[in-house]
Design a protein around this motif. Structure first.
Motif, PDB file in Angstrom:
ATOM      1  N   UNK A  12       0.828  -1.212   0.000  1.00 45.31           N
ATOM      2  CA  UNK A  12       0.000   0.000   0.000  1.00 45.31           C
ATOM      3  C   UNK A  12       0.859   1.257   0.000  1.00 45.31           C
ATOM      4  N   UNK A  13       2.082   1.152   0.521  1.00 49.00           N
ATOM      5  CA  UNK A  13       3.000   2.289   0.587  1.00 49.00           C
ATOM      6  C   UNK A  13       4.413   1.792   0.392  1.00 49.00           C
ATOM      7  N   UNK A  14       5.207   2.528  -0.399  1.00 50.62           N
ATOM      8  CA  UNK A  14       6.629   2.250  -0.564  1.00 50.62           C
ATOM      9  C   UNK A  14       7.404   3.480  -0.119  1.00 50.62           C
ATOM     10  N   UNK A  15       8.387   3.281   0.762  1.00 50.22           N
ATOM     11  CA  UNK A  15       9.250   4.365   1.233  1.00 50.22           C
ATOM     12  C   UNK A  15      10.667   4.079   0.760  1.00 50.22           C
ATOM     13  N   UNK A  16      11.219   4.992  -0.022  1.00 56.45           N
ATOM     14  CA  UNK A  16      12.585   4.851  -0.530  1.00 56.45           C
ATOM     15  C   UNK A  16      13.560   5.446   0.481  1.00 56.45           C
ATOM     16  N   UNK A  17      14.306   4.565   1.140  1.00 54.13           N
ATOM     17  CA  UNK A  17      15.361   4.988   2.063  1.00 54.13           C
ATOM     18  C   UNK A  17      16.680   4.366   1.622  1.00 54.13           C
ATOM     19  N   UNK A  18      16.888   4.335   0.299  1.00 52.79           N
ATOM     20  CA  UNK A  18      18.029   3.607  -0.256  1.00 52.79           C
ATOM     21  C   UNK A  18      19.307   4.426  -0.342  1.00 52.79           C
ATOM     22  N   UNK A  19      19.277   5.688   0.133  1.00 53.01           N
ATOM     23  CA  UNK A  19      20.509   6.459   0.233  1.00 53.01           C
ATOM     24  C   UNK A  19      20.853   7.234  -1.024  1.00 53.01           C
ATOM     25  N   UNK A  20      22.138   7.637  -1.099  1.00 56.67           N
ATOM     26  CA  UNK A  20      22.600   8.479  -2.205  1.00 56.67           C
ATOM     27  C   UNK A  20      22.386   7.838  -3.568  1.00 56.67           C
ATOM     28  N   UNK A  21      22.320   6.522  -3.615  1.00 57.60           N
ATOM     29  CA  UNK A  21      22.125   5.837  -4.890  1.00 57.60           C
ATOM     30  C   UNK A  21      20.671   5.644  -5.258  1.00 57.60           C
ATOM     31  N   UNK A  22      19.776   6.378  -4.636  1.00 56.24           N
ATOM     32  CA  UNK A  22      18.345   6.234  -4.898  1.00 56.24           C
ATOM     33  C   UNK A  22      18.029   6.301  -6.399  1.00 56.24           C
ATOM     34  N   UNK A  23      17.133   5.413  -6.836  1.00 53.96           N
ATOM     35  CA  UNK A  23      16.724   5.387  -8.243  1.00 53.96           C
ATOM     36  C   UNK A  23      15.359   6.039  -8.438  1.00 53.96           C
ATOM     37  N   UNK A  24      14.815   6.660  -7.413  1.00 54.63           N
ATOM     38  CA  UNK A  24      13.490   7.263  -7.560  1.00 54.63           C
ATOM     39  C   UNK A  24      13.422   8.287  -8.690  1.00 54.63           C
ATOM     40  N   UNK A  25      14.412   9.188  -8.861  1.00 55.73           N
ATOM     41  CA  UNK A  25      14.316  10.111 -10.007  1.00 55.73           C
ATOM     42  C   UNK A  25      14.187   9.371 -11.341  1.00 55.73           C
ATOM     43  N   UNK A  26      14.937   8.300 -11.515  1.00 59.49           N
ATOM     44  CA  UNK A  26      14.848   7.492 -12.741  1.00 59.49           C
ATOM     45  C   UNK A  26      13.490   6.808 -12.835  1.00 59.49           C
ATOM     46  N   UNK A  27      13.011   6.233 -11.725  1.00 57.43           N
ATOM     47  CA  UNK A  27      11.711   5.543 -11.736  1.00 57.43           C
ATOM     48  C   UNK A  27      10.585   6.519 -12.071  1.00 57.43           C
ATOM     49  N   UNK A  28      10.697   7.751 -11.571  1.00 57.16           N
ATOM     50  CA  UNK A  28       9.672   8.743 -11.898  1.00 57.16           C
ATOM     51  C   UNK A  28       9.609   8.966 -13.411  1.00 57.16           C
ATOM     52  N   UNK A  29      10.773   9.090 -14.036  1.00 58.78           N
ATOM     53  CA  UNK A  29      10.808   9.271 -15.492  1.00 58.78           C
ATOM     54  C   UNK A  29      10.158   8.086 -16.202  1.00 58.78           C
ATOM     55  N   UNK A  30      10.441   6.879 -15.734  1.00 58.74           N
ATOM     56  CA  UNK A  30       9.852   5.687 -16.334  1.00 58.74           C
ATOM     57  C   UNK A  30       8.326   5.704 -16.246  1.00 58.74           C
ATOM     58  N   UNK A  31       7.817   6.283 -15.152  1.00 59.87           N
ATOM     59  CA  UNK A  31       6.369   6.314 -14.944  1.00 59.87           C
ATOM     60  C   UNK A  31       5.709   7.536 -15.576  1.00 59.87           C
ATOM     61  N   UNK A  32       6.504   8.368 -16.239  1.00 60.46           N
ATOM     62  CA  UNK A  32       5.946   9.516 -16.924  1.00 60.46           C
ATOM     63  C   UNK A  32       5.844  10.772 -16.086  1.00 60.46           C
ATOM     64  N   UNK A  33       6.625  10.830 -15.004  1.00 65.32           N
ATOM     65  CA  UNK A  33       6.618  12.014 -14.137  1.00 65.32           C
ATOM     66  C   UNK A  33       7.905  12.807 -14.321  1.00 65.32           C
ATOM     67  N   UNK A  34       7.846  14.068 -13.949  1.00 65.29           N
ATOM     68  CA  UNK A  34       9.026  14.931 -13.998  1.00 65.29           C
ATOM     69  C   UNK A  34       9.993  14.552 -12.882  1.00 65.29           C
ATOM     70  N   UNK A  35      11.277  14.609 -13.192  1.00 59.88           N
ATOM     71  CA  UNK A  35      12.295  14.389 -12.156  1.00 59.88           C
ATOM     72  C   UNK A  35      12.379  15.623 -11.262  1.00 59.88           C
ATOM     73  N   UNK A  36      12.746  15.459 -10.003  1.00 61.25           N
ATOM     74  CA  UNK A  36      12.853  16.624  -9.126  1.00 61.25           C
ATOM     75  C   UNK A  36      14.080  17.468  -9.462  1.00 61.25           C
ATOM     76  N   UNK A  37      13.992  18.758  -9.188  1.00 62.00           N
ATOM     77  CA  UNK A  37      15.170  19.617  -9.303  1.00 62.00           C
ATOM     78  C   UNK A  37      16.211  19.168  -8.277  1.00 62.00           C
TER      79      UNK A  37
END
Length: 431
Positions: free
Chosen positions: A159-184
Motif C-alpha cells: 500500500x506504501x513504498x518508502x525509498x530509504x536507499x541512500x545516495x544511490x536512490x533510483x526514484x528520479x529514474x523511476x519517476x521518469x519511467x512512470x511519466x513524471x518529472x524528475x525533481x530539481x
C-alpha cells in the motif's frame, strides 16, 4: 492499511519502519546487502567506518520511536555526557566556553547504533527485515505505486513504498519511467576527502572530554573530530576540502592534524596508541532533491534519508535528520506532496547550516549569495564571542543539535552579547 515496504535497511529505513509499524499491519524492510548478524560494517554503508555524530535531537527522537534505545546502547558501552561540559568545540579557531547545557549527547559507533536499531525493529510485531533483495523497479497502476519488483523477478505488492536507499536512490529514474518529472537537484560540490584511525582511549586523555571537534576555517579548509567510543576507543576522523585529505600512515596522519586550526587533535594523536586499520572515504557533494516543488507525484511513494537530502557528513546531521523524517511518517496524512512539504521544514535549517558553512571555504562550488556572506561574517564574530560567553556557546549547540531554529543566534540578547564580548561589530543578518 495493510502493508508498507521500506527500501533500504539503513538507519533512515529502519527508523521509518519503526514509525510505520504503528500504522500498518505489516512492514517489510528490504535491502540489497547481506545484513550482518552481529554489529559489523556492511558494504552498503562505506562511511560507517568513520566517525558518526548523533545530535541531541536525533537521540531524543530515536528514543520516541524506539523507547529505551539510549539505555540499551549505554548498557553495551556507549557513552553519555553533557554536550557542552564534556565536549570541546572549536569553531573559527575559537574554543567555546564550557558550562552545563542540559543537552545530552551519546557517543557510539555506527555499527553498534545500527545493529541495536536493527535488532529492535526486527522484533516489532508485523515487521520483517529481509536482505539480499535488490529492488529493480516500482509497480504502479493508475498513478499509484502499488509495490516493488525484485531482482529475482518476484513482485512484492504494498500500500506504501518508502525509498530509504541512500545516495544511490533510483526514484528520479523511476519517476521518469512512470511519466513524471524528475525533481530539481541542488548540489554543492565539496570534494571532501577524509581519513580515519582508531586509538586506545585512557580516562585522562582530552581531560576526560568525550568529544573534540575542530571545524575548518576559510584560511584552513581542514577539520577533524575525535569521539570516545565503546571498548575504550577513540575514533579520529580528519577531512580536507577540494581533494586535500589526510594520508593514512600514522606519521602523515599526525602531520595533517598539526595543520588544523587548533592543536588539540594533534596533541591527542601523538600520545594515544593506534589500533586497527586506517581507512579513507570521499564525498563529492552535498545533494538535495526538491520533491516538494513538483506539481505531480505518484501516490503510495515517499522518499526519506540520503535519498532526498545527502549532507556533507562532517557536520553529523544525517542520522538525526533521518530520525525527524521518520517521525513525520506518524502524521495521518501520508500523501506524497504534503509529506515532502512537511519535511522541508525539517531539512531547511540543517541544509542552510551545511551549505552556508561550506560555501565560505575555498574550492567549494555553489551559489554564495549575499545572505550567506552576511551570515558567515556574523558567525565568525559569534564564535569569537562564544569563547568567552557560555550562554552563546550553548545557543550555538542548541541550533547545531537541531533543538532550536537558527534565528535564535540573532536574537537581541545574542546580538548584545556578541557586541559586548569584544568581537568586531557584527552586521545583522536574516538566518
Amino acid at each position: 492499511m495493510d502493508h508498507a515496504i521500506v527500501i533500504g535497511a539503513s538507519i533512515a529505513g529502519l527508523l521509518s519502519a519503526a514509525a510505520l509499524h504503528r500504522r500498518y499491519a505489516r512492514v517489510t524492510v528490504i535491502d540489497r546487502d547481506t545484513l550482518p548478524t552481529a554489529d559489523a560494517h556492511r558494504r552498503g554503508v562505506g562511511q560507517s567506518r568513520h566517525a558518526h555524530g548523533l545530535l541531541a535531537k536525533g537521540r531524543e527522537v530515536m528514543d520516541e520511536l524506539l523507547p529505551g534505545l539510549t539505555a540499551e546502547l549505554v548498557a553495551q558501552g556507549a557513552l553519555m555526557g553533557d554536550l557542552q561540559s564534556r565536549a570541546r568545540w572549536i569553531h573559527s579557531g575559537h574554543t567555546h566556553a564550557r558550562a552545563e547545557s542540559g543537552l545530552i549527547g551519546l557517543s557510539v559507533s555506527r555499527t553498534l547504533l545500527e545493529g541495536q536499531i536493527r535488532r529492535r525493529v526486527s522484533a516489532l510485531p508485523g515487521v520483517r527485515v529481509l536482505d539480499d533483495r535488490p529492488v529493480t523497479d516500482l509497480l504502479a497502476n493508475r498513478g499509484r505505486v502499488c509495490g516493488v519488483g525484485l531482482a529475482s523477478g518476484d513482485p512484492m505488492p504494498a500500500d506504501l513504498v518508502v525509498d530509504a536507499s541512500g545516495r544511490g536512490s533510483r526514484t528520479p529514474y523511476w519517476l521518469s519511467e512512470l511519466g513524471y518529472e524528475r525533481p530539481a537537484e541542488e548540489r554543492v560540490t565539496i570534494d571532501l576527502r577524509y581519513g580515519t584511525r582508531e586509538f586506545r582511549r585512557l580516562p585522562h586523555e582530552l581531560d576526560g572530554d568525550l568529544v573534540l571537534v575542530v571545524a575548518p576555517t576559510a584560511e584552513i579548509p581542514r577539520g577533524g573530530v575525535a569521539l570516545a567510543l565503546e571498548g575504550d576507543r577513540w575514533i579520529v576522523t580528519m577531512a580536507g576540502y577540494a581533494g586535500n585529505g589526510p594520508e593514512l600512515p600514522l606519521r602523515q596522519f599526525a602531520a595533517f592534524a598539526e595543520t588544523l586550526p587548533a592543536p588539540d587533535l594533534h596533541q591527542l594523536i601523538t600520545v594515544a596508541e593506534p589500533i586497527g586499520e586506517p581507512r579513507s572515504y570521499h564525498t563529492p557533494a552535498s545533494v538535495r532533491y526538491r520533491y516538494e516543488r513538483l506539481s505531480r507525484f505518484p501516490e503510495g511513494l515517499l522518499v526519506v534519508g540520503d535519498a532526498i537530502c545527502a549532507f556533507n557528513p562532517f557536520y553529523g546531521q544525517g542520522m538525526s535528520v533521518a530520525a525527524l523524517e521518520a517521525k513525520a511518517l506518524l502524521d495521518p496524512d501520508l500523501r506524497p506532496l504534503p509529506f515532502f512539504r512537511r519535511i522541508t521544514k525539517v531539512l531547511d535549517a540543517p541544509w542552510d547550516i551545511v551549505v552556508g558553512g561550506d560555501l565560505r571555504l575555498p574550492g567549494v562550488e555553489g551559489e554564495l549569495t549575499p545572505k550567506i556572506r552576511m551570515i558567515n561574517a556574523y558567525l565568525g564574530r559569534f564564535h569569537a564571542a562564544a569563547a568567552h560567553d557560555a550562554d552563546l556557546a550553548r545557543r550555538f549547540l542548541r541550533v547545531s543539535n537541531l533543538m532550536d531554529a537558527p534565528p535564535s543566534l540573532m536574537s537581541p540578547g545574542a546580538l548584545l552579547k556578541v557586541f559586548r564580548n569584544g568581537a568586531p561589530r557584527a552586521l545583522p543578518a536574516l538566518v
